[in-house]
Design a protein around this motif. Structure first.
Motif, PDB file in Angstrom:
ATOM      1  N   SER A  56       0.826  -1.206   0.000  1.00 19.80           N
ATOM      2  CA  SER A  56       0.000   0.000   0.000  1.00 19.80           C
ATOM      3  C   SER A  56       0.865   1.263   0.000  1.00 19.80           C
ATOM      4  N   MET A  57       1.927   1.238   0.801  1.00 13.61           N
ATOM      5  CA  MET A  57       2.819   2.398   0.873  1.00 13.61           C
ATOM      6  C   MET A  57       3.484   2.658  -0.491  1.00 13.61           C
ATOM      7  N   CYS A  58       3.978   1.609  -1.127  1.00 12.54           N
ATOM      8  CA  CYS A  58       4.593   1.782  -2.451  1.00 12.54           C
ATOM      9  C   CYS A  58       3.574   2.330  -3.445  1.00 12.54           C
ATOM     10  N   ASN A  59       2.369   1.806  -3.395  1.00 12.19           N
ATOM     11  CA  ASN A  59       1.315   2.274  -4.292  1.00 12.19           C
ATOM     12  C   ASN A  59       1.095   3.772  -4.117  1.00 12.19           C
ATOM     13  N   THR A  60       1.026   4.223  -2.881  1.00 13.56           N
ATOM     14  CA  THR A  60       0.785   5.638  -2.600  1.00 13.56           C
ATOM     15  C   THR A  60       1.991   6.499  -2.956  1.00 13.56           C
ATOM     16  N   GLU A  61       3.156   6.133  -2.437  1.00 16.49           N
ATOM     17  CA  GLU A  61       4.343   6.968  -2.619  1.00 16.49           C
ATOM     18  C   GLU A  61       4.847   6.987  -4.056  1.00 16.49           C
ATOM     19  N   MET A  62       4.701   5.890  -4.757  1.00 21.72           N
ATOM     20  CA  MET A  62       5.180   5.822  -6.137  1.00 21.72           C
ATOM     21  C   MET A  62       4.079   6.177  -7.145  1.00 21.72           C
ATOM     22  N   ARG A  63       2.896   6.487  -6.618  1.00 18.97           N
ATOM     23  CA  ARG A  63       1.758   6.846  -7.462  1.00 18.97           C
ATOM     24  C   ARG A  63       1.510   5.794  -8.553  1.00 18.97           C
ATOM     25  N   LEU A  64       1.363   4.555  -8.111  1.00 15.81           N
ATOM     26  CA  LEU A  64       1.187   3.440  -9.045  1.00 15.81           C
ATOM     27  C   LEU A  64      -0.237   3.305  -9.562  1.00 15.81           C
ATOM     28  N   ASP A  65      -1.168   4.011  -8.933  1.00 16.26           N
ATOM     29  CA  ASP A  65      -2.578   4.004  -9.344  1.00 16.26           C
ATOM     30  C   ASP A  65      -3.197   2.607  -9.310  1.00 16.26           C
ATOM     31  N   LEU A  66      -2.851   1.835  -8.288  1.00 17.97           N
ATOM     32  CA  LEU A  66      -3.425   0.505  -8.124  1.00 17.97           C
ATOM     33  C   LEU A  66      -4.727   0.591  -7.336  1.00 17.97           C
ATOM     34  N   PHE A  67      -5.709  -0.179  -7.746  1.00 11.61           N
ATOM     35  CA  PHE A  67      -6.952  -0.301  -7.004  1.00 11.61           C
ATOM     36  C   PHE A  67      -6.727  -1.225  -5.808  1.00 11.61           C
ATOM     37  N   PRO A  68      -7.600  -1.190  -4.801  1.00 11.54           N
ATOM     38  CA  PRO A  68      -7.440  -2.093  -3.652  1.00 11.54           C
ATOM     39  C   PRO A  68      -7.335  -3.563  -4.048  1.00 11.54           C
ATOM     40  N   GLU A  69      -8.095  -3.973  -5.054  1.00 13.26           N
ATOM     41  CA  GLU A  69      -8.009  -5.373  -5.489  1.00 13.26           C
ATOM     42  C   GLU A  69      -6.660  -5.677  -6.148  1.00 13.26           C
ATOM     43  N   ASP A  70      -6.060  -4.673  -6.803  1.00  8.60           N
ATOM     44  CA  ASP A  70      -4.717  -4.856  -7.364  1.00  8.60           C
ATOM     45  C   ASP A  70      -3.693  -5.030  -6.245  1.00  8.60           C
ATOM     46  N   GLU A  71      -3.833  -4.228  -5.196  1.00  6.56           N
ATOM     47  CA  GLU A  71      -2.937  -4.375  -4.047  1.00  6.56           C
ATOM     48  C   GLU A  71      -3.072  -5.780  -3.453  1.00  6.56           C
ATOM     49  N   ALA A  72      -4.298  -6.251  -3.322  1.00  4.02           N
ATOM     50  CA  ALA A  72      -4.529  -7.598  -2.772  1.00  4.02           C
ATOM     51  C   ALA A  72      -3.906  -8.661  -3.677  1.00  4.02           C
ATOM     52  N   ASP A  73      -3.997  -8.465  -4.993  1.00  4.53           N
ATOM     53  CA  ASP A  73      -3.392  -9.410  -5.936  1.00  4.53           C
ATOM     54  C   ASP A  73      -1.872  -9.418  -5.788  1.00  4.53           C
ATOM     55  N   LEU A  74      -1.285  -8.236  -5.645  1.00  4.87           N
ATOM     56  CA  LEU A  74       0.166  -8.144  -5.452  1.00  4.87           C
ATOM     57  C   LEU A  74       0.598  -8.813  -4.150  1.00  4.87           C
ATOM     58  N   VAL A  75      -0.131  -8.562  -3.092  1.00  6.22           N
ATOM     59  CA  VAL A  75       0.178  -9.179  -1.798  1.00  6.22           C
ATOM     60  C   VAL A  75       0.105 -10.700  -1.925  1.00  6.22           C
ATOM     61  N   ALA A  76      -0.933 -11.195  -2.576  1.00  4.71           N
ATOM     62  CA  ALA A  76      -1.087 -12.647  -2.740  1.00  4.71           C
ATOM     63  C   ALA A  76       0.076 -13.228  -3.544  1.00  4.71           C
ATOM     64  N   TYR A  77       0.454 -12.565  -4.613  1.00  3.56           N
ATOM     65  CA  TYR A  77       1.579 -13.041  -5.431  1.00  3.56           C
ATOM     66  C   TYR A  77       2.878 -13.036  -4.632  1.00  3.56           C
ATOM     67  N   LEU A  78       3.175 -11.920  -3.976  1.00  2.94           N
ATOM     68  CA  LEU A  78       4.430 -11.819  -3.214  1.00  2.94           C
ATOM     69  C   LEU A  78       4.474 -12.850  -2.093  1.00  2.94           C
ATOM     70  N   ASN A  79       3.340 -13.059  -1.449  1.00  4.92           N
ATOM     71  CA  ASN A  79       3.309 -14.047  -0.382  1.00  4.92           C
ATOM     72  C   ASN A  79       3.527 -15.460  -0.936  1.00  4.92           C
ATOM     73  N   GLN A  80       2.857 -15.765  -2.015  1.00  5.76           N
ATOM     74  CA  GLN A  80       3.013 -17.102  -2.610  1.00  5.76           C
ATOM     75  C   GLN A  80       4.422 -17.330  -3.127  1.00  5.76           C
ATOM     76  N   GLN A  81       4.984 -16.340  -3.755  1.00  2.23           N
ATOM     77  CA  GLN A  81       6.280 -16.470  -4.422  1.00  2.23           C
ATOM     78  C   GLN A  81       7.460 -16.391  -3.460  1.00  2.23           C
ATOM     79  N   PHE A  82       7.362 -15.523  -2.443  1.00  2.08           N
ATOM     80  CA  PHE A  82       8.539 -15.226  -1.620  1.00  2.08           C
ATOM     81  C   PHE A  82       8.353 -15.474  -0.124  1.00  2.08           C
TER      82      PHE A  82
END
Length: 86
Positions: A56-82
């Motif tokens: 969420s912080m990266c999304n805000t500070e880097m102005r990535l324009d991700l929706f909440p569901e995109d953030e959840a998708d990223l979290v799920a991927y990072l958790n699964q992968q790493f």
């Protein structure tokens, strides 16, 4: 980790990671490897709540324009992968 209103899409998380995160993390690592930030010994993320916060912080500070569901998708991927948090 995802909101009950939607389920996380790991494949979308992977796509978003490659498009929005990998290059910045590769530069930040100084090694040209955007994944090393997640696997280094002194990583900042040690639990699922911190992972969600950092995305969420990266999304805000880097102005990535991700929706909440995109953030959840990223979290799920990072958790699964790493991270492999339960």
């Amino acid at each position: 980790m995802a909101s009950p209103a939607f389920s996380a899409d790991v494949n979308n998380g992977k796509t978003l990671h490659q498009a929005k995160c990998y290059q910045c993390h590769a530069q930040k690592s100084g090694l040209g490897n955007g994944d090393i930030i997640y696997t280094r010994a002194d990583r900042k993320v040690k639990d699922p709540a911190r992972l969600k916060f950092m995305v969420s912080m990266c999304n805000t500070e880097m102005r990535l324009d991700l929706f909440p569901e995109d953030e959840a998708d990223l979290v799920a991927y990072l958790n699964q992968q790493f991270y492999k948090f339960k």
